[in-house]
Design an enzyme around this catalytic site. Structure first.
Site, PDB file in Angstrom:
ATOM      1  CG  ASN A 176       7.766 -21.803  22.869  1.00  0.00           C
ATOM      2  OD1 ASN A 176       7.468 -22.557  23.797  1.00  0.00           O
ATOM      3  ND2 ASN A 176       7.023 -20.748  22.546  1.00  0.00           N
ATOM      4  CB  VAL A 228       0.530 -36.974  15.120  1.00  0.00           C
ATOM      5  CG1 VAL A 228       1.474 -37.238  13.950  1.00  0.00           C
ATOM      6  CG2 VAL A 228      -0.427 -38.155  15.326  1.00  0.00           C
ATOM      7  CB  ALA A 241      -3.570 -32.897  14.688  1.00  0.00           C
ATOM      8  CE1 TYR A 242       0.168 -29.178  21.360  1.00  0.00           C
ATOM      9  CE2 TYR A 242       0.078 -31.075  22.825  1.00  0.00           C
ATOM     10  CZ  TYR A 242       0.543 -29.804  22.536  1.00  0.00           C
ATOM     11  OH  TYR A 242       1.395 -29.164  23.410  1.00  0.00           O
ATOM     12  CB  VAL A 267       2.946 -24.454  31.609  1.00  0.00           C
ATOM     13  CG1 VAL A 267       3.277 -23.022  31.997  1.00  0.00           C
ATOM     14  CG2 VAL A 267       4.155 -25.355  31.807  1.00  0.00           C
ATOM     15  NE  ARG A 268      -0.551 -20.893  37.418  1.00  0.00           N
ATOM     16  CZ  ARG A 268       0.264 -21.601  38.200  1.00  0.00           C
ATOM     17  NH1 ARG A 268       0.014 -22.867  38.466  1.00  0.00           N
ATOM     18  NH2 ARG A 268       1.329 -21.049  38.739  1.00  0.00           N
TER      19      ARG A 268
END
Ligand code: NAP
Length: 257
Positions: free
Chosen positions: A83, A183, A180-181, A214-215
């Site tokens: 995660n 990819v 980048a996130y 999501v918060r």
């Protein structure tokens, strides 16, 4: 001796990871909450009545220590939830290397380092995102991500090409997005495909899951979904029989990739 299945969650001192720990505990798992921030992680583990181990996903020493600790207790992991993740502002070499280093290479290192202590018949999931969708890539790069013959080494080389392309200022011409996130999250879905194939002989189910928006610290206060909703989307991909190895799921359904 406990007969409950054992789960380990990374990046679980807060946010969706903490929600995943809570749902798995309530589902009857023994859970090991892990985090890079030891004080926060220990406090949350104590509050939830679960075990704690420190795990910075970029630390080979931490990964080895976690594997050793589980092995020393004569147990195996039935579930691994990758995660831990970050989303940074800006688009520099530093942002790219740090984001890929945690979100992709960190999850890969944790998974490979813990594989010997994952039980045959167990489950691994990678927390990806709708931001991992492939429509933002050139057809050539899309084809490489989705190649059924993709290997772990070819996937690492593909991600390294992105990092090098950003450094050289050529990534957009090569067909990559300036994120980048994105990819990192696309690469996690591809990694789930590769590992699902490689780990089939051990009957280990490997999935990717999107929690939705999501918060949390990352998602911000205006996100429409609660931590519980996001966590459930991930836990379902791990525990439900309907979630098949190699799949990418959101809200108990196959997600677009
Ligand atoms: P968050 O509240 O920012 O939590 C991220 C967690 O990852 C934190 O516990 C953080 O630890 C941990 N982490 C970061 N780098 C780490 C490292 N090197 N080693 C170990 N842990 C590390 O974000 P979140 O929203 O819960 O995100 C959880 C996952 O869901 C991420 O993979 C994210 O990409 C994904 N996701 C989130 C959303 C959303 O809308 N929130 C949407 C799609 C996907 P620290 O507290 O020490 O920083």
């Amino acid at each position: 001796m406990t007969t409950k299945p054992l789960a380990l969650v990374t990046g679980a001192n807060q946010g969706i990871g903490l929600g995943i720990v809570e749902e798995l505990r309530d589902d009857g798992y023994d859970v090991i909450l892990t985090s890079r921030n030891e004080a926060e992680g220990r406090a949350e583990a104590k509050r939830l009545g679960v075990e704690y181990l420190r795990l910075d996903v970029t630390s080979a020493a931490d990964i080895a220590a976690v594997a050793e600790s589980v092995r020393a207790s004569n147990r195996k992991l039935d579930v691994l939830v990758n995660n831990a993740g970050i989303s940074m502002d800006g688009f520099t070499d530093h942002v790219v290397k740090t984001t890929l280093g945690i979100n992709f290479f960190g999850a890969l290192a944790v998974t490979e380092g813990l594989l010997p202590i994952i039980a045959d018949g167990g489950a691994i999931t990678f927390v990806s995102s709708g931001m991992g969708e492939l429509h933002v890539y050139s057809p050539q790069i899309r084809a490489r991500f989705t190649d059924p013959k993709l290997t772990r080494d070819k996937l690492v080389a593909l991600v390294d090409e992105f990092i090098a392309g950003v450094h050289a200022g050529t990534h957009e011409r090569m067909g990559w997005p300036s994120s980048a996130y994105r990819v990192s999250k696309a690469a996690l879905v591809a990694l789930a495909h590769v590992l699902a194939r490689d780990l089939a002989p051990r009957h280990i189910k490997v999935t990717a899951a999107c929690p939705g928006w999501v918060r949390t610290r990352m998602g911000g206060r205006s996100a429409p979904r609660s931590v519980e909703q996001g966590a459930h989307s991930v836990v379902w991909a791990v525990t439900a029989k309907e979630a098949k190895t190699g799949g990418f799921y959101r809200d108990e359904r196959v997600a677009n990739w």
